[in-house]
Scaffold this motif. Sequence first.
Motif, short mmCIF file in Angstrom:
data_model
loop_
_atom_site.label_atom_id
_atom_site.label_comp_id
_atom_site.label_asym_id
_atom_site.label_seq_id
_atom_site.Cartn_x
_atom_site.Cartn_y
_atom_site.Cartn_z
N ILE A 1 15.27 -16.21 6.20
CA ILE A 1 14.92 -14.85 5.79
C ILE A 1 13.42 -14.66 5.99
CG2 ILE A 1 16.80 -14.65 4.12
CD1 ILE A 1 14.85 -15.30 1.92
N LYS A 2 12.99 -13.41 6.11
CA LYS A 2 11.58 -13.10 6.36
C LYS A 2 10.89 -12.67 5.07
CE LYS A 2 12.23 -11.76 11.19
NZ LYS A 2 12.04 -10.69 12.20
N ILE A 3 9.63 -13.07 4.96
CA ILE A 3 8.86 -12.73 3.76
C ILE A 3 8.68 -11.21 3.64
CG2 ILE A 3 6.59 -12.92 4.85
CD1 ILE A 3 5.61 -14.18 2.21
N LYS B 1 9.93 -6.11 0.58
CA LYS B 1 10.58 -4.81 0.48
C LYS B 1 11.45 -4.73 -0.78
CE LYS B 1 10.80 -3.86 5.45
NZ LYS B 1 11.69 -3.72 6.64
N LYS B 2 12.02 -5.87 -1.15
CA LYS B 2 12.85 -5.91 -2.35
C LYS B 2 12.02 -6.04 -3.62
CE LYS B 2 16.85 -7.97 0.01
NZ LYS B 2 17.76 -9.15 0.06
N PHE C 1 3.58 -5.13 -9.43
CA PHE C 1 4.94 -4.99 -8.91
C PHE C 1 5.69 -3.97 -9.75
CE2 PHE C 1 3.56 -9.06 -7.36
CZ PHE C 1 4.09 -9.12 -6.08
N SER C 2 6.54 -3.24 -9.07
CA SER C 2 7.26 -2.16 -9.76
C SER C 2 8.10 -2.68 -10.91
CB SER C 2 8.16 -1.42 -8.76
OG SER C 2 7.38 -0.85 -7.73
N ASP C 3 8.62 -3.91 -10.77
CA ASP C 3 9.46 -4.48 -11.82
C ASP C 3 8.69 -5.41 -12.75
OD1 ASP C 3 8.99 -6.55 -10.08
OD2 ASP C 3 11.06 -7.27 -10.03
N GLN C 4 7.37 -5.40 -12.64
CA GLN C 4 6.56 -6.32 -13.44
C GLN C 4 6.52 -5.89 -14.90
OE1 GLN C 4 2.79 -7.12 -11.69
NE2 GLN C 4 2.02 -8.35 -13.39
N GLU C 5 6.88 -6.81 -15.78
CA GLU C 5 6.88 -6.52 -17.21
C GLU C 5 5.43 -6.44 -17.73
OE1 GLU C 5 9.33 -5.82 -19.13
OE2 GLU C 5 10.99 -6.21 -17.74
N VAL C 6 5.22 -5.52 -18.65
CA VAL C 6 3.88 -5.38 -19.23
C VAL C 6 3.80 -5.97 -20.63
CG1 VAL C 6 3.37 -3.34 -17.86
CG2 VAL C 6 4.43 -3.06 -20.12
N VAL D 1 8.99 -13.60 -8.17
CA VAL D 1 9.03 -14.00 -6.76
C VAL D 1 7.63 -14.26 -6.21
CG1 VAL D 1 9.74 -13.31 -4.43
CG2 VAL D 1 11.16 -12.69 -6.42
N PHE D 2 6.69 -13.36 -6.46
CA PHE D 2 5.36 -13.43 -5.85
C PHE D 2 4.27 -13.71 -6.88
CE2 PHE D 2 7.58 -10.95 -2.59
CZ PHE D 2 7.11 -11.54 -1.43
N VAL D 3 3.26 -14.44 -6.41
CA VAL D 3 2.04 -14.67 -7.17
C VAL D 3 0.90 -13.92 -6.49
CG1 VAL D 3 0.35 -16.39 -7.94
CG2 VAL D 3 2.79 -16.95 -7.90
N ILE D 4 0.08 -13.21 -7.28
CA ILE D 4 -1.10 -12.55 -6.73
C ILE D 4 -2.22 -13.60 -6.64
CG2 ILE D 4 -2.77 -10.69 -7.06
CD1 ILE D 4 -0.64 -9.32 -8.86
N LYS D 5 -2.48 -14.07 -5.42
CA LYS D 5 -3.43 -15.16 -5.25
C LYS D 5 -4.85 -14.74 -5.60
CE LYS D 5 -2.57 -18.67 -3.73
NZ LYS D 5 -2.18 -19.93 -4.39
#
Length: 500
Positions: free
Chosen positions: A280-282, A287-288, A304-309, A323-327
């Motif tokens: 799969i591509k990053i 996009k998801k 992120f749109s689904d990031q909990e506050v 899924v992702f880390v903000i480096k």
Amino acid sequence: MSEYGKDDNINRNESANLNDDNLKDTNLDNTDGNEVGNSSSEGLNQDASNISDISKEADKTTESKGTAAEGILGDIKDTASKINLQDGIKSAKDNFKNVKENFTLDEQNREGLKEGVNILAKNLKNKKGRNIAIAVGVGILVIIIAIVLFLNRSISLEDKVEVKFSGYNGSGVLDYNREEIDQIIEKEALKEAGFSNKDAERLAGNLDNLSLDQSLAGTPEEFANARRLKDTVQYAFSKEENLKNGEKVKFTVKCYSDDLPFKDGEKEFKVKGLEKVKGIKIKDLLKKNKIEFVGFDGIGKIKFSDQEVDEDDDDYYEDGNEVFVIKDYDRQGKLKNGDKVTLSIRDSYVNDLQDSGKTVDKKTIKVTVKGLKKLNELKGLDALIEANDTSIRADYENTEYMTYNIEKMENFIKYDSNAEYGTVSMLTIYKITSKGSSSDARVEYNTCSQEAYILSDGSIDFDTKSSDDNYGSTKDKENLLAKLKKDGYIMYENNKAEAQ
């Protein structure tokens, strides 16, 4: 020396004596047939007697050391009692086949036994050679006894291993009959420590968890010795996970005790049968996991749109999402349009992908900051500064004993995305010079700050305004500036925010 070692030496010595006698009594090239017959017949009774003695010793060995050679020894004892040539030949051939199938012989010994059986069969056709065949046959049978008893003493654990590979290519795992291997080791350790064969069979496999009350066998010393012996056998695979088809893994055994019948050894296994993975591509992952840039130009953030506050939420990730880390997390709250931000896939998510048979083409991706509004579009910032001025004057009112000179220094701004449209904090540093009626002037620095929610139209909700961070008074301005920077404040001047 263990009983096993004693049995082994007895059998090998008796075997050597019989072979010497047979060599003296048997000469295929130069001896007259009648003389051969007489000498062979005389030697036969002695051979049979010796075989009987050896068989008794063999019974002791097989009773205490296992059943691996019982079938072979039974046939040999039967042959020794009957002294029947045809049965002897058949027994010799059968035993040779059994030895070859069940034990590892070097090529020289294998060929030597085979040649002996062939000589036995050849001389059967020759009347003159019948007695020779009897003597030679008895010698071969004794040799087989010695070899079987010797080889039965050595256990190759690497040949007992049964390997299974599962999972996906590149992340495959190895499983094997670890419990069975441990059971074999513990059984031999228990027997060597003094336990009966029956108790060793019963207790093996759970040695480390046993107590005297549970086992109803053995003394504390015997248990301790069994555990010590078990620990002298070590085995391991060179690799058990993250496997791919075609690579080789090695199983290695090391035995550090001469009292146990285990040989040092190793065996290679080729990894196979792992399932194919799906790539799969990053970019598709991104996009998801949609991102957005919030705040204002110069004090922006990526989220992120689904990031909990809510920090108390189980799915809360301060530095991204699952899924992702903000480096470039240290730049959060300082972003401006055009900045590049690196996102990296979490290792835990990469592992989850591998477990489900998927792999990603890259682990990092860069995104460009865009869409942040200008700070001058945020209405009401000057009003927050004025509120700070009012607050500081209230804190430092002149009295008849002390006078204060208040000098405004720098303004600092901080954006936080902990609400629907975020919050903004405005902080001002003041230089305070105080002088008492009978004291010298003293200089210190103090701060005032205001925090308020931002409305959907980009204006500040003054109904939510409240006094925010208070760093107290200090004489060390540089230290104060360092604290502000660490807490995410950046300098604000003329509707512009500039990072320090």
